[in-house]
Design an enzyme around this catalytic site. Structure first.
Site, PDB file in Angstrom:
ATOM      1  N   HIS A 118       0.866  -1.193   0.000  1.00 35.01           N
ATOM      2  CA  HIS A 118       0.000   0.000   0.000  1.00 35.01           C
ATOM      3  C   HIS A 118       0.892   1.228   0.000  1.00 35.01           C
ATOM      4  O   HIS A 118       1.325   1.706   1.052  1.00 35.01           O
ATOM      5  CB  HIS A 118      -0.920  -0.028   1.234  1.00 35.01           C
ATOM      6  CG  HIS A 118      -1.911   1.086   1.279  1.00 35.01           C
ATOM      7  ND1 HIS A 118      -3.105   0.987   1.967  1.00 35.01           N
ATOM      8  CD2 HIS A 118      -1.919   2.330   0.717  1.00 35.01           C
ATOM      9  CE1 HIS A 118      -3.788   2.113   1.845  1.00 35.01           C
ATOM     10  NE2 HIS A 118      -3.079   2.956   1.099  1.00 35.01           N
ATOM     11  N   HIS A 171       1.336   4.835  -2.413  1.00 34.63           N
ATOM     12  CA  HIS A 171       0.985   5.706  -3.543  1.00 34.63           C
ATOM     13  C   HIS A 171       2.279   6.367  -3.998  1.00 34.63           C
ATOM     14  O   HIS A 171       2.883   7.117  -3.224  1.00 34.63           O
ATOM     15  CB  HIS A 171      -0.016   6.771  -3.116  1.00 34.63           C
ATOM     16  CG  HIS A 171      -1.272   6.205  -2.520  1.00 34.63           C
ATOM     17  ND1 HIS A 171      -2.427   6.027  -3.256  1.00 34.63           N
ATOM     18  CD2 HIS A 171      -1.553   5.757  -1.266  1.00 34.63           C
ATOM     19  CE1 HIS A 171      -3.369   5.502  -2.477  1.00 34.63           C
ATOM     20  NE2 HIS A 171      -2.864   5.330  -1.265  1.00 34.63           N
ATOM     21  N   HIS A 177      -9.500   1.196  -1.190  1.00 31.69           N
ATOM     22  CA  HIS A 177      -9.455   1.777   0.141  1.00 31.69           C
ATOM     23  C   HIS A 177     -10.858   1.643   0.743  1.00 31.69           C
ATOM     24  O   HIS A 177     -11.845   1.997   0.087  1.00 31.69           O
ATOM     25  CB  HIS A 177      -9.090   3.263   0.073  1.00 31.69           C
ATOM     26  CG  HIS A 177      -7.645   3.522  -0.215  1.00 31.69           C
ATOM     27  ND1 HIS A 177      -6.971   2.959  -1.265  1.00 31.69           N
ATOM     28  CD2 HIS A 177      -6.735   4.311   0.439  1.00 31.69           C
ATOM     29  CE1 HIS A 177      -5.710   3.382  -1.244  1.00 31.69           C
ATOM     30  NE2 HIS A 177      -5.536   4.195  -0.230  1.00 31.69           N
ATOM     31  N   GLU A 179     -11.175   3.528   6.034  1.00 25.34           N
ATOM     32  CA  GLU A 179     -10.163   4.491   6.495  1.00 25.34           C
ATOM     33  C   GLU A 179     -10.914   5.634   7.173  1.00 25.34           C
ATOM     34  O   GLU A 179     -10.802   5.828   8.373  1.00 25.34           O
ATOM     35  CB  GLU A 179      -9.316   4.998   5.321  1.00 25.34           C
ATOM     36  CG  GLU A 179      -8.243   6.002   5.724  1.00 25.34           C
ATOM     37  CD  GLU A 179      -7.518   6.626   4.521  1.00 25.34           C
ATOM     38  OE1 GLU A 179      -8.088   6.677   3.419  1.00 25.34           O
ATOM     39  OE2 GLU A 179      -6.370   7.088   4.718  1.00 25.34           O
ATOM     40  N   ASP A 209       1.815   3.947   2.821  1.00 24.31           N
ATOM     41  CA  ASP A 209       0.778   4.816   2.240  1.00 24.31           C
ATOM     42  C   ASP A 209       1.401   5.976   1.439  1.00 24.31           C
ATOM     43  O   ASP A 209       1.600   5.852   0.230  1.00 24.31           O
ATOM     44  CB  ASP A 209      -0.164   5.321   3.340  1.00 24.31           C
ATOM     45  CG  ASP A 209      -1.567   5.670   2.824  1.00 24.31           C
ATOM     46  OD1 ASP A 209      -1.825   5.493   1.624  1.00 24.31           O
ATOM     47  OD2 ASP A 209      -2.408   6.123   3.629  1.00 24.31           O
ATOM     48  N   ASP A 210       1.669   7.104   2.115  1.00 22.97           N
ATOM     49  CA  ASP A 210       2.255   8.289   1.466  1.00 22.97           C
ATOM     50  C   ASP A 210       3.403   8.771   2.352  1.00 22.97           C
ATOM     51  O   ASP A 210       3.274   9.763   3.070  1.00 22.97           O
ATOM     52  CB  ASP A 210       1.191   9.389   1.332  1.00 22.97           C
ATOM     53  CG  ASP A 210      -0.002   8.930   0.520  1.00 22.97           C
ATOM     54  OD1 ASP A 210       0.087   8.938  -0.722  1.00 22.97           O
ATOM     55  OD2 ASP A 210      -1.014   8.538   1.131  1.00 22.97           O
TER      56      ASP A 210
HETATM   57  N1  ADE Z   1      -4.565   8.792  -1.874  1.00 26.00           N
HETATM   58  C1  ADE Z   1      -3.312   8.789  -1.421  1.00 26.00           C
HETATM   59  N2  ADE Z   1      -3.297   8.376  -0.148  1.00 26.00           N
HETATM   60  C2  ADE Z   1      -4.577   8.101   0.209  1.00 26.00           C
HETATM   61  C3  ADE Z   1      -5.203   7.636   1.383  1.00 26.00           C
HETATM   62  N3  ADE Z   1      -4.534   7.344   2.495  1.00 26.00           N
HETATM   63  N4  ADE Z   1      -6.540   7.506   1.387  1.00 26.00           N
HETATM   64  C4  ADE Z   1      -7.239   7.792   0.297  1.00 26.00           C
HETATM   65  N5  ADE Z   1      -6.696   8.231  -0.833  1.00 26.00           N
HETATM   66  C5  ADE Z   1      -5.364   8.385  -0.882  1.00 26.00           C
HETATM   67 ZN    ZN Z   2      -3.696   4.850   0.543  1.00 17.06          ZN
END
Ligand code: ADE
Ligand code: ZN
Length: 341
Positions: free
Chosen positions: A16, A18, A198, A201, A279-280
Site C-alpha cells: 500500500h 501511492h 481503500h 479508512e 501509504d504516502d
Molecule cells: N490517496 C493517497 N493516499 C490516500 C489515502 N490514504 N486515502 C485515500 N486516498 C489516498
Molecule cells: Zn492509501
C-alpha cells in the site's frame, strides 16, 4: 540484534504505497524549478511546514497540488527510483505500488508519460536492488464512474500484457461509496485484473463489507473500521483476506488518536491477515521501516509478531506460489531460530 536491524533483515512486501505520496519536499522544489511550475512555497522548509493535516481531505488537497510538478516521464521515473532506493534500505523484497493516472491526465499529462515513467523506475529499481514489483492503477473516487471507465479503456494495452496488474480505488471515501464503482470493478473483474480498494479508512464497517461484496476485492486497503463488525472480522479472517494497514498515515490523518491506540495488534489477535505499509511516506512521517518501528514500540510487538507481519505481506501479495516460496522459506528459518533462542 537491534529491533530496527531485525525488521530490516525480514523479507517484506510493501502493498500500500501511492507513488505520488513519496514526493519529498526536496524533489518537489527541484522539479518545480526545472519544469517552471508555480508553487506557493519558497523553500523546502515551507513545503514541509505545509504538511500538516487533521483529516484525509486536508491531505488530499496538498497531495494533488504537489503532483503538479511531475510533468515528464523522467520525473515519474526519478520519483519511483528514489522510492525503490528507500525500499531497498528497508529490506523490502517486493512492492505493489499505486498510481493515480487521473491526477495526471486531468492536468494534461498523457497517460503513457506517467505510466511508462513509473514502469521505468520500477524496472531500474529491480535491476539495482533485486526488488520485484507490480503496478496497480487507482481510480479517484471523487470523480465519476464514467471518468474511471475512460481511464480504464486508456489503460487496456497495459492491462493486456501485465504491465498493470490490477485496479484500486482511492481519494475521498466519505460520500463516494463502493456501489458508485460497481460497474467499473465488474469490468475490471471480467478483464482478469486484481481488485483492491481503500475502505474503512474514514468510512464505516459497512463500507468495508460493501467493498468486499460489491467490488469483489482480492485485498482491502486500510480496513480499520472492519473491527467494528465482529461478524465481518470473522469472515475476513476465515477468507485470509489481506488488509494493507498504514499506521503512521492513520495517526497523521487522525483515523486513530495516537499510535498507542492503533488497532494493528487487535487485528492480528483477531486472526486477520494484517500487513504494515507506508501509504504516502513523504507526507506521513516515515517509510516502511519507520512504520514497523512505530508499531513495534507502541504496541509491544514481539519478534514472532514481526515475522507474522512480514509473512502476511508476502502471502497477501499478488506474487504466485513459486515466487512467494523463497521469501516464505527465509521467514520460516527466522521463526525457527527465534524458537531455538
Ligand atoms: N490517496 C493517497 N493516499 C490516500 C489515502 N490514504 N486515502 C485515500 N486516498 C489516498
Ligand atoms: Zn492509501
Amino acid at each position: 540484534m537491534e529491533t530496527r536491524e531485525f525488521i530490516r533483515s525480514l523479507p517484506k512486501a510493501e502493498l500500500h504505497l501511492h507513488i505520488e505520496g513519496t514526493l519529498e519536499p526536496e524533489m518537489l522544489v527541484e522539479l518545480a524549478r526545472r519544469n517552471r511550475v508555480e508553487i506557493p512555497f519558497r523553500s523546502v522548509e515551507e513545503v514541509r511546514a505545509a504538511y500538516e493535516f487533521t483529516e484525509l481531505q486536508d491531505f488530499l488537497d496538498i497531495y494533488f497540488q504537489g503532483m503538479n510538478v511531475l510533468r515528464e516521464a523522467e520525473d515519474f521515473e526519478a520519483l519511483t527510483l528514489a522510492y525503490m532506493d528507500r525500499a531497498a534500505a528497508d529490506g523490502i523484497v517486493h512492492v505493489e505500488i499505486f498510481f493515480d493516472p487521473q491526477g495526471h491526465t486531468q492536468r494534461g499529462i498523457p497517460f503513457a508519460v506517467a505510466t511508462n515513467g513509473i514502469l521505468s523506475g520500477l524496472a531500474e529499481g529491480g535491476r539495482r536492488h533485486g526488488i520485484s514489483s507490480r503496478l496497480i492503477l487507482c481510480f479517484l473516487r471523487h470523480l465519476s464512474e464514467e471518468d474511471g471507465f475512460a481511464t480504464f479503456r486508456e489503460a487496456e494495452p497495459w492491462f493486456a500484457d501485465g504491465r498493470i496488474i490490477g485496479v484500486g480505488l482511492d481519494s475521498t471515501e466519505r460520500g463516494n461509496p463502493p456501489a458508485k464503482f460497481a460497474g467499473l470493478f465488474q469490468a475490471a473483474h471480467d478483464a482478469g485484473l486484481k481488485l483492491v480498494a481503500h475502505a474503512g479508512e474514514e468510512g464505516s464497517a459497512a463500507n468495508v463489507r460493501d467493498a468486499v461484496d460489491i467490488l469483489k476485492l482480492d485485498r482491502i486497503d486500510h480496513g480499520n473500521a472492519a473491527l467494528d463488525d465482529p461478524a465481518l472480522v470473522e469472515r475476513l479472517a476465515a477468507a485470509r483476506m489481506a488488509l494493507t494497514v498504514c499506521p503512521l498515515s492513520n495517526v497523521k490523518l487522525c483515523v486513530v488518536p495516537d499510535i498507542a491506540a492503533h488497532p494493528l495488534k487487535r487485528m492480528l489477535d483477531a486472526g486477520l491477515c494484517a500487513t504494515v505499509n507506508s501509504d504516502d511516506p513523504s507526507y506521513f512521517g516515515g517509510y516502511l521501516g519507520d512504520n514497523f518501528m512505530a508499531v513495534t514500540e507502541a504496541l509491544g510487538l514481539t519478534r514472532a509478531g514481526l515475522v507474522t507481519l512480514a509473512r502476511n505481506s508476502i502471502e497477501g501479495s499478488f506474487l504466485d506460489a513459486a515466487q512467494k516460496a523463497p521469501h516464505l522459506a527465509r521467514l520460516d528459518a527466522v521463526a525457527t531460530s527465534l524458537r531455538g533462542a
